[in-house]
Design a protein around this motif. Structure first.
Motif, mmCIF file in Angstrom:
data_model
loop_
_atom_site.group_PDB
_atom_site.id
_atom_site.type_symbol
_atom_site.label_atom_id
_atom_site.label_comp_id
_atom_site.label_asym_id
_atom_site.label_seq_id
_atom_site.Cartn_x
_atom_site.Cartn_y
_atom_site.Cartn_z
ATOM 1 N N PRO A 1 0.811 -1.227 0.000
ATOM 2 C CA PRO A 1 0.000 0.000 0.000
ATOM 3 C C PRO A 1 0.842 1.273 0.000
ATOM 4 O O PRO A 1 0.454 2.276 -0.608
ATOM 5 C CB PRO A 1 -0.804 -0.127 1.302
ATOM 6 N N ALA A 2 2.005 1.230 0.676
ATOM 7 C CA ALA A 2 2.866 2.422 0.694
ATOM 8 C C ALA A 2 3.408 2.724 -0.693
ATOM 9 O O ALA A 2 3.490 3.891 -1.110
ATOM 10 C CB ALA A 2 4.020 2.208 1.675
ATOM 11 N N ALA A 3 3.789 1.683 -1.434
ATOM 12 C CA ALA A 3 4.258 1.881 -2.802
ATOM 13 C C ALA A 3 3.150 2.457 -3.666
ATOM 14 O O ALA A 3 3.381 3.365 -4.485
ATOM 15 C CB ALA A 3 4.743 0.550 -3.387
ATOM 16 N N ALA A 4 1.928 1.946 -3.497
ATOM 17 C CA ALA A 4 0.791 2.466 -4.248
ATOM 18 C C ALA A 4 0.553 3.938 -3.917
ATOM 19 O O ALA A 4 0.307 4.758 -4.815
ATOM 20 C CB ALA A 4 -0.456 1.642 -3.940
ATOM 21 N N ASP A 5 0.648 4.280 -2.632
ATOM 22 C CA ASP A 5 0.422 5.678 -2.239
ATOM 23 C C ASP A 5 1.490 6.605 -2.815
ATOM 24 O O ASP A 5 1.203 7.752 -3.176
ATOM 25 C CB ASP A 5 0.395 5.795 -0.713
ATOM 26 N N THR A 6 2.728 6.121 -2.902
ATOM 27 C CA THR A 6 3.781 6.925 -3.524
ATOM 28 C C THR A 6 3.421 7.252 -4.966
ATOM 29 O O THR A 6 3.558 8.398 -5.427
ATOM 30 C CB THR A 6 5.124 6.175 -3.465
ATOM 31 N N ILE A 7 2.953 6.248 -5.693
ATOM 32 C CA ILE A 7 2.573 6.469 -7.092
ATOM 33 C C ILE A 7 1.361 7.391 -7.190
ATOM 34 O O ILE A 7 1.326 8.325 -8.012
ATOM 35 C CB ILE A 7 2.287 5.117 -7.773
ATOM 36 N N LEU A 8 0.360 7.172 -6.363
ATOM 37 C CA LEU A 8 -0.851 7.984 -6.423
ATOM 38 C C LEU A 8 -0.563 9.445 -6.095
ATOM 39 O O LEU A 8 -1.149 10.357 -6.701
ATOM 40 C CB LEU A 8 -1.904 7.415 -5.471
#
Length: 399
Positions: free
Chosen positions: A291-298
């Motif tokens: 989820p942290a990687a996804a939030d970085t992209i978002l």
């Protein structure tokens, strides 16, 4: 960024699935997940697969959101300049952002005979082969387990509980990641199961043969089956693609999990490394990094500055067969303390942790779009796999 954003997630383990599901919830983001197998592997149950108490797989239709496109293939190269991923099947995938979540597997120990005679339990195929070998071996055949980390402890106990004679070769110490006080109930449980524990000076394996292993003090441990659980490695995809890695081959990132070479590439799980903020390679880390990687992209898509990832660890849960286990608690920074739970309660905590983790994936999938039968609409499929079945036990789908 205007228009539809294409995100490719390479790897369908805990980190990749949680990242894909989080990304797929956002309008205007199309997510493709690339994985070499058509099923999700519950890696924390692979030692159970080896003895037949669990199949250690779930359908991607259960854990992956219906808005995520699943491609069953293997990534062979990442072209960061062109933003393309080459696949073993010959196709390429273009991306605007990429999540690098290729996970880890068994390390080459560099010990003579290990590659030829030892078996692994760190991936699905290895655990399946080991199960076949154990099923074919006589009940009286002894088993040697090399490595006394969590995987080695769980595997040794699981095999011993089936009635086999097991020798656990620890190297220096039994359960090196555990607090000394928590090692005691582990040692007692192994003793009750009849496991012979070899630790201390001289208990390093120098050679594996068809009849067992040799130790550096000259001792020979006879065993019909040798299981190697010491050490992990990551695929060389990042290094092969010209991206900076650490000495173990993990993609080097900053504290937002972004590659030091390309802000369009973000890591999740075992195959990423923050040099100044090391973390333990584990499912517990992966489900936070996804989820942290996804939030970085978002945040980058929204034109915002990504936040540094904050990792929180609670401890380690180990099953010691179907009936007992140990939970080692830790401080939030993953430093272990002297608090632990053992016995049947410890086994119950491990089972709760396994079910909770799977439940979180299923919940994330539901939020990421209606459920689909991913096995029916993937872009390519490998040779069909044998049917997997769960063997009933006294605790159902046990820890």
């Amino acid at each position: 960024m205007n228009g539809n954003v294409q995100v490719v997630v390479v790897g369908g383990g805990y980190g990749g699935v949680t990242a894909a599901n989080r990304l797929a919830r956002r309008d205007g983001v199309s997510v493709t997940l690339v994985n070499p197998r058509p099923e999700f592997v519950e890696r924390i149950r692979l030692h159970q697969l080896a003895t037949g108490s669990d199949d250690a797989v779930e359908s991607f239709g259960e854990v992956l959101g219906g808005n995520v496109r699943l491609v069953v293939d293997t990534a062979t190269r990442i072209d960061a300049a062109e933003r393309r991923v080459s696949l073993a099947g010959g196709d390429t995938l273009s991306y605007d952002y990429l999540v690098y979540a290729v996970g880890s597997g068994a390390a080459d120990p560099g010990v003579p005979g290990a590659a030829e005679f030892a078996h692994w339990v760190s991936d699905l195929e290895g655990a399946e082969r080991l199960r076949s070998v154990l099923d074919a071996a006589p009940a009286s055949a002894s088993v040697t387990v090399v490595g006394a980390g969590p995987t080695g402890l769980e595997t040794a106990a699981e095999v011993a509980e089936t009635g086999r004679k097991v020798t656990l070769v620890c190297g220096n110490v039994l359960g090196p990641s555990l607090h000394a006080r928590v090692r005691r109930p582990v040692a007692r449980r192994l003793a009750r199961l009849g496991v012979t524990v070899l630790e201390g000076p001289g208990a390093q394996v120098t050679e594996v043969t068809g009849e067992g292993v040799r130790l550096d003090d000259g001792r020979e441990v006879v065993g019909a089956v040798t299981i190697w659980t010491a050490g992990f490695r990551v695929p060389d995809l990042a290094a092969h693609s010209g991206l900076r890695t650490d000495s173990a081959g993990r993609l080097l990132t900053d504290t937002t999990l972004t590659s030091l070479d390309d802000e369009r590439i973000v890591a999740a799980g075992d195959a990423g490394a923050m040099p100044d903020h090391p973390f333990r390679m584990s499912c517990q880390a992966a489900v936070q990094m996804g989820p942290a990687a996804a939030d970085t992209i978002l945040r980058r898509i929204a034109g915002k500055t990504p936040a540094s990832v904050r990792m929180f660890f609670a401890g380690q849960c180990l099953s010691l067969g179907r009936r007992e286990g140990v939970t080692q608690f830790s401080y939030p920074n993953d430093k272990v303390n002297a608090i632990g739970i053992s016995g049947r309660t410890g086994a119950g905590v491990k089972e709760i942790a396994c079910r909770f983790t799977l439940g979180k994936l299923v919940s994330g999938a539901r939020k990421a779009g209606p459920r689909t039968a991913h096995g029916d609409d993937t872009d390519r499929l490998e040779t069909p796999r044998p049917e997997h079945r769960t063997t009933p036990s006294d605790t159902g789908r046990a820890a």
